[in-house]
Design a protein around this motif. Sequence first.
Motif, short mmCIF file in Angstrom:
data_model
loop_
_atom_site.label_atom_id
_atom_site.label_comp_id
_atom_site.label_asym_id
_atom_site.label_seq_id
_atom_site.Cartn_x
_atom_site.Cartn_y
_atom_site.Cartn_z
N PRO A 1 0.59 -1.20 -0.02
CA PRO A 1 -0.17 -0.01 -0.04
C PRO A 1 0.90 1.12 -0.03
N GLY A 2 0.71 2.19 -1.00
CA GLY A 2 1.36 3.37 -1.03
C GLY A 2 2.74 3.04 -1.89
N TYR A 3 2.93 2.06 -2.34
CA TYR A 3 4.27 1.75 -3.11
C TYR A 3 3.75 0.78 -4.30
N ALA A 4 4.17 1.23 -5.48
CA ALA A 4 3.61 0.56 -6.59
C ALA A 4 4.51 -0.69 -7.11
N GLY A 5 5.68 -0.73 -6.52
CA GLY A 5 6.59 -1.90 -6.96
C GLY A 5 7.84 -1.48 -7.35
N ASN A 6 8.60 -2.26 -7.75
CA ASN A 6 9.89 -2.11 -8.33
C ASN A 6 9.70 -1.94 -9.73
N LEU A 7 9.84 -0.77 -10.47
CA LEU A 7 9.50 -0.34 -11.66
C LEU A 7 10.91 -0.04 -12.50
N LEU A 8 10.64 0.00 -13.86
CA LEU A 8 11.60 0.49 -14.76
C LEU A 8 11.73 2.04 -14.82
N VAL A 9 12.84 2.76 -14.88
CA VAL A 9 12.86 4.17 -14.84
C VAL A 9 13.75 4.61 -16.01
N ASP A 10 13.13 5.64 -16.73
CA ASP A 10 13.85 6.27 -18.04
C ASP A 10 14.80 6.93 -17.38
N ALA A 11 15.99 6.81 -17.90
CA ALA A 11 17.19 7.41 -17.87
C ALA A 11 17.39 8.96 -18.03
N THR A 12 16.36 9.35 -18.96
CA THR A 12 16.36 10.67 -19.66
C THR A 12 15.41 11.41 -18.78
#
Length: 311
Positions: free
Chosen positions: A268-279
């Motif tokens: 709850p409150g945390y969407a999980g481990n995601l990819l992050v765009d470097a730019t």
Amino acid sequence: MAITFASKHFLLPLTLLFLVNVSVASRMLVESSTQPMTFQYHNGPLLSGRFSINLIWYGNFKPTQRAIISDFVTSLLPSQPESQPSVAMWWNSIGKYYGHANPKKPTSLSLSMGKQVIDDTYSLGKTLTSKQVEALAAKGPQQPNAITVVLTAADVVVEGFCTSRCGTHRVSEKATQKVPYIWVGNSETQCPGQCAWPFHQPIYGPQSPPLTAPNNDVGLDGMVINLASLLAGTVTNPYGNGYFQGPKDAPLEAASACPGIYGKGAYPGYAGNLLVDATTGASYNANGINKRKYLLPALYDPKTSSCSTLL
């Protein structure tokens, strides 16, 4: 608001625990993405065969905004070359429902992009009832095997929007044919904390920083999440007797049974481990056509009785 047959609504989680929308299908209390859940197949038909998805744009949408949604729909098609993990990969997991429903002779569903209708004159005004939304859906291309999606702009107030739902999928009765349709609203100015989380600070619950929207549009990126969830519910429970959990008049479906889960380790409150765009620093879990990136919800896996994520 009266509850009608095959009426499903979708509302994102708002509090420390994920709230149940008691009026019609929303998010439920789930302690863990791996906890077995009572999710049943009620022996009704799933959508199968070839279906096109028609889009009706009601109100003021910029061309760049329309492209976000239309690219997402086109990305559902498995023939589109995309980086992995992809939107098509996410959608392919829906196939598990067909094999589970009829293991001896499973059916399948093939989607294609249909036609788009632009109503930027607000032909029915800026305040719509549920019946008017259905009327808008009926203005779409009249063809067999189609799902019509009504998308309302940020300045359009729809009955129940923000207070009990972020979108809906229903069945419109036309002669002897049941026609499925979906409505999703742009919550950017009305309730982004409810219908565009995790790209906006939630109204209730843990106040962790919002994520950066992958298409740089909080309202439209939120609409993609809701549309994806409602598409999953439409094809696996189109007539109210397919796959769902809980009571028939408030069912939790393929995506809404997995509230707020977008990656491994979600809570709850945390969407999980995601990819992050470097730019851009945007968070996402699926790649689409035209180098698009999207955040898509977890889907309930009928084989493992758990919520399954792309990451």
